[in-house]
Motif scaffolding. Structure first.
Motif: not given
Length: 518
Positions: A41-47, A299-307
């Motif tokens: 997921l290239t767009k999400l990876s960049t974001r 869940g992955l996106i939520k994890y990234c918010q604090t990782s």
């Protein structure tokens, strides 16, 4: 009788894990299932500043991972059990997976489904060769009927998740995942009854114990979290139905025995966060995931918010059997899940030009929704949606800025009653006796379009009703009421012409007279 020593328990657990590993490696699922893609997921990876992958179980013949476990279970049945046939209860993906698996192996399958099951799902199961019996109004009714059928007709009951062969079949997803990308830091797996998480976790931890295995649950169906808190499987009092594929009241016994040893963390996500993940998947792959299918990415996106730091992360798109009509809800809620919209109740002065002044107080932020009904008082309460950039801090700053500008503000962004019902109920019959004319407007959506509308009309006539909702389309739709006396009509319609937008008068519309006219 002496209790088992800790080292004996450890040895027993290792034997169980090795047995699952053997079952997974030998599972003949590819007789009917396919190896699915791992999409970057290239767009999400960049974001998000991470390397993000999506395991595409939507590509299975039945658009769900459930086929793997169902087929592995049937393939391991004795000949005698195959002759008598199998039975199950399901209103969704398990039914379709079992039906196809049974058809492939020449086994008669009977599926009990609630009478409330949509026709499209019933037809799909029948098309795949299974007998469908519609019983009761809930899954529990269908489940009870399937158990009774198994006993009376000597059929084998195929559980959707709490079975060792089913767990092993689902574990083949992990086998493919490591073959496709071995350098992963964490894998996010959706949790309903726990079959997929158990199967994948036990495999991943045998081969790569350093990989973090993270289960993701809908916050209104968090049966795994409840079991971990209690130390054993426990019943939830109720479950939410939006992510129906994971709407399970109690985690499985077999699945929990595995998960408690090999799952590192459990994350819960809201319906709004799931909707945002559905949107992200669609924008990257053009696939419409079902809510349970998008759960792990939420869940992955939520994890990234604090990782911290950059990691290689994978989520499992577990299914794409979306009820088409659910898309209305998804579209409405996804921007709330992305923190790109705030929903506010604001008190403004009941006077000409107050709408326009409020828009200016937003400092250039777009309005997504505006609901108002004149009540004849000195103040008016409006229900308004405001575009944000995606940060919680901006929502707080917006509320502070409006308060500083002497507006009374209440934030309803996290208020389910407001989002589900109140926003659609703004209005009603005005108690004031005014000369009201009702119009529908359509205008091209661009920054400042709503302000232009208010510039042209709002300063000259008292607005008595206003409803606007931006759905991201090319054209905005507004329903507006104006207080227009007989002497003012010529000037009013001249201004309508100057406005340059398409409009249609609805003052005589029966819907207006039934619900909105005083």
């Amino acid at each position: 009788m002496t209790s088992p020593k800790p080292e004996d328990k450890q040895q027993n657990q290792e034997e169980i894990a090795l047995d699952y590993l053997r079952r997974i490696l030998l599972a003949p699922v590819y007789d009917v299932a396919k190896e699915t893609e791992l999409t970057s997921l290239t767009k999400l990876s960049t974001r998000l500043g991470q390397q993000i992958y999506l395991k595409r179980e939507d590509q299975q013949p039945v658009h769900s991972f459930k086929l793997r476990g169902a087929y592995n279970k049937l393939a391991n049945l004795s000949e005698a059990k195959c002759i008598h046939g199998v039975v199950a209860a399901s209103a969704g993906n398990h039914a379709q997976g079992l039906a196809l698996a049974a058809s492939k192996l020449g086994i008669k399958a009977t599926i009990f489904m609630p009478i409330t099951t949509p026709d499209i799902k019933v037809d799909n199961v029948r098309r795949l060769g299974a007998e469908v019996r519609l019983v009761g109004k809930s899954y529990n009714d269908a489940q009870s009927a399937s158990i009774e059928c198994a006993q009376q007709e000597q059929k084998t009951l195929i559980h959707p998740f709490d079975d060792q062969d089913v767990i092993a079949g689902q574990g083949t997803v992990a086998k493919e995942l490591l073959q496709q990308q071995s350098k992963l830091d964490a894998v996010f797996i959706p949790v309903g009854g726990g079959g997929l998480l158990a199967g994948m976790a036990v495999y991943l931890k045998q081969l790569r114990p350093d990989i973090k295995v993270i289960g993701v649950e809908a916050e209104d169906s968090a049966c795994l979290k409840a079991a971990l808190d209690a130390g054993e499987p426990t019943d939830l009092s109720h479950v939410g139905l939006f992510a129906d594929g994971v709407a399970v009241k109690r985690i499985g016994e077999h699945t929990f025995d595995v998960i408690k040893h090999y799952c590192d963390e459990v994350i819960t996500v809201s319906s709004d966060e799931i909707c945002a993940a559905i949107k992200d998947i669609f924008e990257q792959t053009r696939v419409i995931a079902e809510p349970a299918g998008a759960l792990s990415l939420a869940g992955l996106i939520k994890y990234c918010q604090t990782s911290e730091g950059s990691e290689s992360l994978a989520a499992i798109l577990s299914g794409a059997n979306m009820n088409f009509h659910s898309l209305r809800y998804v579209s409405e809620r996804c921007e709330l899940g992305e923190q790109k919209e705030a929903v506010l109740a604001v008190t403004i002065p009941e006077e000409k030009g107050s709408f326009k002044r409020f828009c200016k107080a937003l400092s250039g932020r777009g309005i997504t929704e505006f609901n108002y009904r004149y009540a004849g008082a000195n103040e008016a309460n409006i229900f308004v949606g405001v575009k944000l950039g995606g940060e919680v801090e901006e929502r707080v700053a917006l509320q502070q800025a409006l308060t500083k500008a002497n507006y009374k503000v209440c934030d309803f962004t996290d208020n389910e009653l407001a989002k589900l019902h109140v926003r659609y109920m703004i209005g009603g019959q005005s108690p004031a006796n005014v000369d009201e004319r009702i119009f529908r407007f359509q205008f091209p959506e661009y920054p400042g379009a709503l302000e232009k509308f208010l510039d042209t009309l709002g300063e000259h006539w008292n607005i008595t009703l206003f409803h606007y909702r931006n759905h991201g389309a090319a054209f905005g739709q507004v329903l507006a009421g104006f207080e227009v006396s007989e002497e003012q009509q010529l000037a009013f319609f001249r201004h309508l012409k100057d406005l340059g937008y398409e409009w249609q008068e609805e003052t005589q519309n029966l819907a207006y007279h039934s619900f909105l006219k005083n």
